[in-house]
Scaffold this motif. Sequence first.
Motif, mmCIF file in Angstrom:
data_model
loop_
_atom_site.group_PDB
_atom_site.id
_atom_site.type_symbol
_atom_site.label_atom_id
_atom_site.label_comp_id
_atom_site.label_asym_id
_atom_site.label_seq_id
_atom_site.Cartn_x
_atom_site.Cartn_y
_atom_site.Cartn_z
ATOM 1 N N MET A 63 -9.140 -1.452 16.578
ATOM 2 C CA MET A 63 -8.015 -0.640 15.516
ATOM 3 C C MET A 63 -6.770 -0.430 15.928
ATOM 4 S SD MET A 63 -7.583 0.646 11.955
ATOM 5 C CE MET A 63 -6.808 2.415 11.335
ATOM 6 N N GLY A 64 -7.158 -0.325 17.298
ATOM 7 C CA GLY A 64 -5.236 0.749 17.686
ATOM 8 C C GLY A 64 -4.487 -0.376 17.835
ATOM 9 N N ASP A 65 -4.502 -1.577 17.832
ATOM 10 C CA ASP A 65 -4.111 -3.123 17.713
ATOM 11 C C ASP A 65 -3.452 -2.928 16.843
ATOM 12 O OD1 ASP A 65 -2.684 -4.676 19.426
ATOM 13 O OD2 ASP A 65 -3.252 -5.865 18.933
ATOM 14 N N ASP A 66 -3.819 -2.431 15.716
ATOM 15 C CA ASP A 66 -3.361 -2.913 13.913
ATOM 16 C C ASP A 66 -2.726 -1.941 13.951
ATOM 17 O OD1 ASP A 66 -5.530 -5.102 13.219
ATOM 18 O OD2 ASP A 66 -6.889 -3.959 12.727
ATOM 19 N N LEU A 67 -2.783 -0.392 14.443
ATOM 20 C CA LEU A 67 -2.206 1.100 14.599
ATOM 21 C C LEU A 67 -0.861 0.602 15.051
ATOM 22 C CD1 LEU A 67 -2.587 3.095 12.838
ATOM 23 C CD2 LEU A 67 -3.080 4.590 15.452
ATOM 24 N N PHE A 68 0.029 -0.153 16.445
ATOM 25 C CA PHE A 68 0.073 -0.271 16.834
ATOM 26 C C PHE A 68 1.401 -1.637 16.250
ATOM 27 C CE2 PHE A 68 2.330 -3.311 19.663
ATOM 28 C CZ PHE A 68 3.694 -2.418 20.591
ATOM 29 N N GLN A 69 0.634 -2.433 15.767
ATOM 30 C CA GLN A 69 1.428 -3.856 14.599
ATOM 31 C C GLN A 69 2.306 -2.562 13.260
ATOM 32 O OE1 GLN A 69 1.993 -6.652 15.591
ATOM 33 N NE2 GLN A 69 1.327 -6.123 16.953
ATOM 34 N N TYR A 70 0.927 -1.988 12.767
ATOM 35 C CA TYR A 70 1.460 -0.717 11.792
ATOM 36 C C TYR A 70 2.860 -0.450 12.460
ATOM 37 C CZ TYR A 70 1.687 2.794 8.215
ATOM 38 O OH TYR A 70 2.015 3.203 7.078
ATOM 39 N N ALA A 71 2.971 0.265 13.461
ATOM 40 C CA ALA A 71 3.912 1.658 13.712
ATOM 41 C C ALA A 71 5.347 0.309 13.974
ATOM 42 C CB ALA A 71 3.575 1.754 14.881
ATOM 43 N N LEU A 72 4.800 -0.331 14.278
ATOM 44 C CA LEU A 72 6.216 -1.549 14.738
ATOM 45 C C LEU A 72 6.259 -2.010 13.645
ATOM 46 C CD1 LEU A 72 5.402 -4.205 17.553
ATOM 47 C CD2 LEU A 72 6.737 -2.186 16.922
ATOM 48 N N ARG A 73 6.089 -2.034 12.181
ATOM 49 C CA ARG A 73 6.819 -2.834 11.111
ATOM 50 C C ARG A 73 7.571 -0.989 9.820
ATOM 51 N NH1 ARG A 73 1.673 -4.199 10.534
ATOM 52 N NH2 ARG A 73 1.351 -2.791 8.918
ATOM 53 N N LEU A 74 6.478 0.092 11.101
ATOM 54 C CA LEU A 74 6.804 0.874 10.106
ATOM 55 C C LEU A 74 8.882 0.981 10.306
ATOM 56 C CD1 LEU A 74 4.707 3.310 10.140
ATOM 57 C CD2 LEU A 74 5.978 3.077 7.948
ATOM 58 N N LEU A 75 8.683 0.829 12.457
ATOM 59 C CA LEU A 75 10.077 0.779 13.127
ATOM 60 C C LEU A 75 11.082 -0.367 12.570
ATOM 61 C CD1 LEU A 75 8.653 2.564 15.894
ATOM 62 C CD2 LEU A 75 10.010 3.963 15.095
ATOM 63 N N SER A 76 10.111 -1.048 12.583
ATOM 64 C CA SER A 76 11.111 -2.216 11.759
ATOM 65 C C SER A 76 12.458 -1.909 10.667
ATOM 66 C CB SER A 76 11.054 -3.196 11.667
ATOM 67 O OG SER A 76 9.921 -3.726 11.137
ATOM 68 N N ALA A 77 11.362 -1.294 9.731
ATOM 69 C CA ALA A 77 12.397 -0.815 8.424
ATOM 70 C C ALA A 77 13.396 0.200 8.570
ATOM 71 C CB ALA A 77 11.236 -0.834 8.079
ATOM 72 N N ARG A 78 13.317 1.330 9.253
ATOM 73 C CA ARG A 78 14.233 2.043 9.845
ATOM 74 C C ARG A 78 13.438 3.329 10.880
ATOM 75 N NH1 ARG A 78 12.793 7.466 8.310
ATOM 76 N NH2 ARG A 78 11.167 8.129 7.449
ATOM 77 N N ALA A 79 14.724 3.727 11.364
ATOM 78 C CA ALA A 79 14.152 5.095 12.487
ATOM 79 C C ALA A 79 13.142 6.044 12.266
ATOM 80 C CB ALA A 79 15.869 5.490 13.427
ATOM 81 N N TYR A 80 12.213 6.499 12.806
ATOM 82 C CA TYR A 80 11.477 7.627 12.796
ATOM 83 C C TYR A 80 11.653 8.553 13.686
ATOM 84 C CZ TYR A 80 8.439 5.354 8.815
ATOM 85 O OH TYR A 80 8.653 5.342 7.634
ATOM 86 N N ALA A 81 11.643 9.961 14.053
ATOM 87 C CA ALA A 81 11.537 11.057 14.613
ATOM 88 C C ALA A 81 9.841 10.825 15.160
ATOM 89 C CB ALA A 81 11.299 12.143 14.129
ATOM 90 N N GLU A 82 9.753 11.173 16.276
ATOM 91 C CA GLU A 82 8.401 10.877 17.067
ATOM 92 C C GLU A 82 7.350 11.799 15.695
ATOM 93 O OE1 GLU A 82 5.210 12.580 20.573
ATOM 94 O OE2 GLU A 82 7.531 12.255 21.138
ATOM 95 N N ALA A 83 8.000 12.478 14.925
ATOM 96 C CA ALA A 83 6.555 13.398 14.341
ATOM 97 C C ALA A 83 6.673 12.976 12.895
ATOM 98 C CB ALA A 83 7.321 15.266 14.159
ATOM 99 N N GLY A 84 7.355 12.172 12.498
ATOM 100 C CA GLY A 84 7.537 11.325 11.865
ATOM 101 C C GLY A 84 6.414 10.693 11.296
ATOM 102 N N LEU A 85 6.896 9.456 12.865
ATOM 103 C CA LEU A 85 5.859 8.156 12.707
ATOM 104 C C LEU A 85 4.737 8.885 13.174
ATOM 105 C CD1 LEU A 85 5.847 5.606 13.658
ATOM 106 C CD2 LEU A 85 6.047 6.151 15.538
ATOM 107 N N ARG A 86 3.985 9.778 13.490
ATOM 108 C CA ARG A 86 3.239 10.562 13.659
ATOM 109 C C ARG A 86 1.773 10.754 12.406
ATOM 110 N NH1 ARG A 86 3.439 13.680 17.735
ATOM 111 N NH2 ARG A 86 2.991 12.340 19.572
ATOM 112 N N ARG A 87 2.963 11.164 11.592
ATOM 113 C CA ARG A 87 2.122 11.861 10.913
ATOM 114 C C ARG A 87 1.926 10.465 9.284
ATOM 115 N NH1 ARG A 87 6.126 16.326 10.571
ATOM 116 N NH2 ARG A 87 7.764 14.458 9.098
ATOM 117 N N LYS A 88 3.032 9.505 9.925
ATOM 118 C CA LYS A 88 2.338 7.580 9.084
ATOM 119 C C LYS A 88 1.215 6.999 9.723
ATOM 120 C CE LYS A 88 5.842 6.584 5.964
ATOM 121 N NZ LYS A 88 5.761 6.146 4.597
ATOM 122 N N LEU A 89 0.831 7.359 11.337
ATOM 123 C CA LEU A 89 0.063 6.750 11.792
ATOM 124 C C LEU A 89 -1.057 7.600 11.604
ATOM 125 C CD1 LEU A 89 1.841 5.926 14.683
ATOM 126 C CD2 LEU A 89 1.716 4.470 12.819
ATOM 127 N N ALA A 90 -0.890 8.833 11.063
ATOM 128 C CA ALA A 90 -2.822 9.769 11.317
ATOM 129 C C ALA A 90 -3.103 9.338 9.915
ATOM 130 C CB ALA A 90 -1.631 11.192 11.010
#
Length: 72
Positions: free
Chosen positions: A1-28
């Motif tokens: 699952m960890g690699d899938d989560l990393f890929q998801y994080a990359l997709r999110l970050l490629s669409a727009r910038a996130y603050a750490e807290a915002g990305l953490r909420r999405k990944l949670a």
Amino acid sequence: MGDDLFQYALRLLSARAYAEAGLRRKLAHRGSPEEVEATIRRVKELGYLDDRSYGGSVNRCVNLLRQRPPPG
């Protein structure tokens, strides 16, 4: 699952910038707390997540909006 989560994080970050807290909420919603923290660490190490840079971008946008003349 960890690699899938990393890929998801990359997709999110490629669409727009996130603050750490915002990305953490999405990944949670998609991974365990351990996976989320490992993913956050990894994207930070790679330079894809940087709160200082994100804050600078937000400040630049706010300043640009303040400089625009009012519509009409």
